[in-house]
Design an enzyme around this catalytic site. Structure first.
Site, short mmCIF file in Angstrom:
data_model
loop_
_atom_site.label_atom_id
_atom_site.label_comp_id
_atom_site.label_asym_id
_atom_site.label_seq_id
_atom_site.Cartn_x
_atom_site.Cartn_y
_atom_site.Cartn_z
N ASP A 49 44.02 39.55 36.94
CA ASP A 49 43.52 40.09 35.66
C ASP A 49 44.41 41.22 35.14
OD1 ASP A 49 41.54 38.27 35.87
OD2 ASP A 49 39.87 39.69 35.64
N ASN A 93 41.42 34.29 32.75
CA ASN A 93 39.96 34.46 32.74
C ASN A 93 39.63 35.95 32.79
OD1 ASN A 93 37.31 33.68 32.63
ND2 ASN A 93 37.18 32.98 34.75
N ASP A 317 27.77 43.55 38.85
CA ASP A 317 28.76 42.89 39.70
C ASP A 317 28.44 43.07 41.18
OD1 ASP A 317 30.04 41.91 37.53
OD2 ASP A 317 31.66 43.39 37.53
N GLU A 345 32.34 34.96 35.15
CA GLU A 345 33.37 33.98 35.50
C GLU A 345 32.78 32.57 35.61
OE1 GLU A 345 33.36 37.01 36.24
OE2 GLU A 345 35.38 37.80 36.67
N HIS A 389 35.93 34.99 41.92
CA HIS A 389 36.31 35.84 43.06
C HIS A 389 35.11 36.39 43.80
CE1 HIS A 389 36.09 39.56 40.26
NE2 HIS A 389 35.58 38.54 39.65
N ARG A 390 34.07 36.78 43.06
CA ARG A 390 32.93 37.42 43.73
C ARG A 390 32.11 36.43 44.57
NH1 ARG A 390 33.65 42.31 42.46
NH2 ARG A 390 34.34 42.86 40.38
N LYS A 415 41.93 37.24 41.64
CA LYS A 415 41.56 37.83 40.35
C LYS A 415 41.47 39.35 40.45
CE LYS A 415 38.44 36.77 36.56
NZ LYS A 415 38.10 38.02 35.90
#
Ligand SMILES: Nc1ncnc2c1ncn2[C@@H]1O[C@H](COP(=O)(O)OP(=O)(O)O)[C@@H](O)[C@H]1O
Ligand SMILES: Nc1ccn([C@H]2C[C@H](O)[C@@H](COP(=O)(O)OP(=O)(O)O)O2)c(=O)n1
Length: 650
Positions: A49, A93, A317, A345, A389-390, A415
């Site tokens: 990112d 993204n 998040d 995402e 990613h998370r 990311k």
């Protein structure tokens, strides 16, 4: 599809230095670009990112430079709108690049096209476009109204007065608008429509704008006045804090896996809202410590996390980490007010529900909530990560439940945290394995059992699984070279081990599987790749606390390549034939020395020559030749190595 297999973990403790915050990195880059003067940025996050933002700034005429191989950058600000007046920007993204650049470019008087990956084109941006149009901006949504890609054209901007923007879908719209408005030089008031979500992210924006010399006046969280004549000025040097959202995985690891686990790079002095994840963990019973620049988490005194029902709007998040932590709670848990997950995402509420169910949880999914009931036992599963990613980072925590877990497409962590799995490996301790491989009758089974008894660990006699498969196939009339047929038998094998007995269905086959027919049958089915594959998961499931001693041919090479100790146990073929002869006679089974010798030679050759998982001494295995050594000597050799490597607790 690429994947990463995480082994069952015993627990977690240690310390991790966090990568830079994504939110701060991309905001600081944009502010430094628009500011007058040169800004030095230290500890910038290195991730996809941030890469997208750096590329875009370069394309827009902003000069920046990385200092060698460090994470330190120098940005020469352009002191106003971007000098390059046309551009076609691909932003992947990266929401933290897309939204703020949209606003800054809409007020820059040029013609620009902005696009991203397909998922980016499904993430709403209409509320921001609408707000910018109120200022006179000319923005076209070229595919679907309200979504990227965007086409921006030069327009007469009419700043001043009041601009209204919705705050209940993504707080990034407000962030984008606030950061861009100083470009107009005119006092403008932004009014938020609807309840503003994720307020701590707006707090980061205001804090960073102030560091660059623009003080926004805030009335509650409903209206924001950007002063007239304000210009961004470089503050000189800016340090990027560690990423507080990334901290959540390690803090949760400490709370689930015993701990303490310490993260360095965020702490009491942080401007990131996600540091409040630590408070949420505390409500689950975790023991939290905090310093100016570090946070630490350990398991509750009771050992088990408490069930929770929490409004998580302020930490959207980091809240994902709690959804996985819920697997370890003492009852059903509810995560409330998380509707924004649906436009991230991926649709994170849906994705989380599907994947949590795979590991055995019962999940109820609502428009803006999740209810997670932890399973009695976690199930091994292959987790899909949805290019998010998370999702990948969260589900690594399942391994702390002593359960193996496969993470599909693990590179999606790039990311925000390219080194995530390496960092996780530094704090998570896998359930230890001793892999003992070697040829037939070298004493593997005997040594494995004694070592396991001495340590109080589990034992896996993998050869017996191949023997049971051969027996079951013969009984079912399946030819031993029928790969698909034997693999089907292996996949559905109703075998159990019970204190010294081996059961196939209700039949005690302890003696039968030691017959010569089963020995040679086992050796034949063991060359079939599909059979080996069918037995892989079953063998890995033997790995459980406090540890496992596994014997066979490919324990160290294929089944447990991360074993903490690998032994290649062998003896001369004559010594082995002699032992096998004695063993068979003692069991009252027929035996002939010459045919045993011939058979061993033949099987050694077959085990060593087969293309899949051949028998061999690995470079990292210790050689143990027992031709001249008795059982006690062999066991002592292994236990000495266990001690040397600190493999067993205590
Ligand atoms: N170091 C050793 N010295 C002498 N005999 C041994 C030794 N290790 C094992 N044995 C004997 O050899 C026989 C075969 O051992 P086993 O553990 O069944 O071998 P494997 O599992 O490698 O086929 C057993 O009866 C065992 O007691
Ligand atoms: N991990 C393993 C274990 C055994 N095998 C094969 C090798 C042997 O031919 C059979 C039976 O294994 P086992 O260890 O019980 O055989 P021996 O007692 O050593 O003759 O299975 C294998 O291919 N991979």
């Amino acid at each position: 599809m690429a994947f990463l297999d995480l082994s069952p973990m015993l627990g977690a403790s240690g310390s991790v230095r966090l990568p830079g915050s994504k939110s701060i990195s991309n905001r600081v880059l944009l502010l430094a670009a628009l500011a007058e003067g040169r800004t030095e940025i230290r500890d910038l996050l290195s991730s996809d990112d941030v890469e997208r933002m750096l590329e875009a700034l370069q394309a827009l005429g902003v000069r920046w430079e990385r200092k060698g191989e460090t994470l330190d950058y120098v940005v020469d600000g352009v002191g106003g709108p971007f000098p390059v007046k046309t551009g076609d920007l691909f932003l992947g993204n990266a929401g933290t690049a897309f939204r703020p650049l949209t606003a800054a470019l809409a007020l820059s008087g040029g013609e620009y096209r902005l696009s991203g990956v397909p998922r980016m084109h499904e993430r709403p941006i209409g509320d921001l476009v609408e707000a910018l149009r109120q200022l006179g901006a000319d923005i076209d949504c070229t595919a679907n109204e309200g979504f990227p890609p965007l086409h921006i054209r030069p327009a007469a901007i009419r700043p001043g007065g009041v601009v209204k923007v919705r705050g209940d879908v993504s707080s990034q719209f407000l962030t984008a608008l606030l950061m861009a408005l100083p470009l107009t030089g005119v006092q403008t008031t932004v009014e938020v429509i609807g309840e503003l979500i994720s307020k701590p992210y707006i707090a980061i924006t205001l804090e960073l704008m102030a560091r660059f010399g623009v003080k926004v006046e805030r009335q509650d969280w409903a209206s924001f006045v950007v002063p007239g004549g304000a210009r961004y000025r470089s503050p000189g040097t800016v340090f990027v804090e560690g990423d507080a959202s990334s901290a959540s995985y390690f803090l949760a690891a400490g709370a689930i896996g015993g701990g303490p686990v310490r993260v360095e790079g965020v702490g009491r002095g942080s401007i990131q809202g996600d540091v409040r994840f630590a408070e949420a963990l505390e409500q689950l019973g975790a023991r939290i410590g905090m310093g100016e620049n570090w946070i630490e988490a350990a398991a509750p005194a009771s050992g088990t996390l408490k069930a929770f029902d929490l409004d998580l709007n302020h930490i959207p998040d980091a809240a994902m980490t709690l959804a996985v932590a819920a697997l370890f709670a003492d009852g059903p848990c509810r995560l409330r007010n998380i509707a924004s997950w649906r436009v991230k995402e991926t649709d994170r509420i849906a994705a989380m529900a599907i994947e949590l169910r795979k590991v055995g949880a019962e999940v109820e999914e609502g428009a803006d909530y999740l209810r997670v009931t932890p399973p009695v036992r976690l199930l091994p599963a292959a987790i899909d990560t949805y290019d998010d990613h998370r999702m990948a980072m969260c589900f690594s925590l399942v391994s702390l439940g002593g359960c193996r877990v496969r993470i599909n497409d693990p590179k999606c962590v790039n990311k925000t945290f390219p080194g995530y799995f390496d960092a996780f490996a530094t704090v998570a301790q896998p359930v230890p394995v001793i892999a003992i491989d070697g040829p037939s009758a070298s004493g593997k089974g005997t040594v494995a059992e004694r070592v396991a008894a001495a340590l109080g660990w589990q034992v896996l006699d993998s050869g017996s699984l191949y023997r049971i498969v051969a027996l079951a196939a013969m009984r079912a009339g399946v030819a031993l070279d029928d790969e698909a047929g034997v693999a089907a038998v292996a996949a559905a094998l109703p075998a159990r081990f019970e204190t010294g007995r081996v059961l196939l269905g209700d039949d005690d086959v302890t003696t039968d599987i030691r017959s010569e027919a089963c020995s040679s049958g086992a050796s034949r089915v063991a060359v079939l790749p599909a059979v080996r594959e069918a037995l892989l998961g079953r063998q890995r499931d033997y790995r459980s606390a406090p540890g496992l001693v596994a014997d066979g041919r490919d324990m160290g090479s294929v089944v447990f390549p991360d074993a903490g100790l690998k032994i290649f146990l062998t003896a001369s073929v004559e010594a082995r034939a002699g032992r096998r002869y004695k063993q068979l006679i003692e069991k009252g089974l027929p035996a002939n020395m010459q045919s045993l010798l011939d058979d061993l030679r033949e099987r050694d050759a077959r085990d060593a020559a087969r293309p899949v998982a051949p028998l061999m001494k690995l470079p990292d295995a210790a050689l143990l030749d027992t031709t001249e050594l008795d059982v006690e000597g062999a066991v002592a050799f292994v236990l000495d190595l266990v001690r040397d490597r600190g493999l067993a607790a205590g």
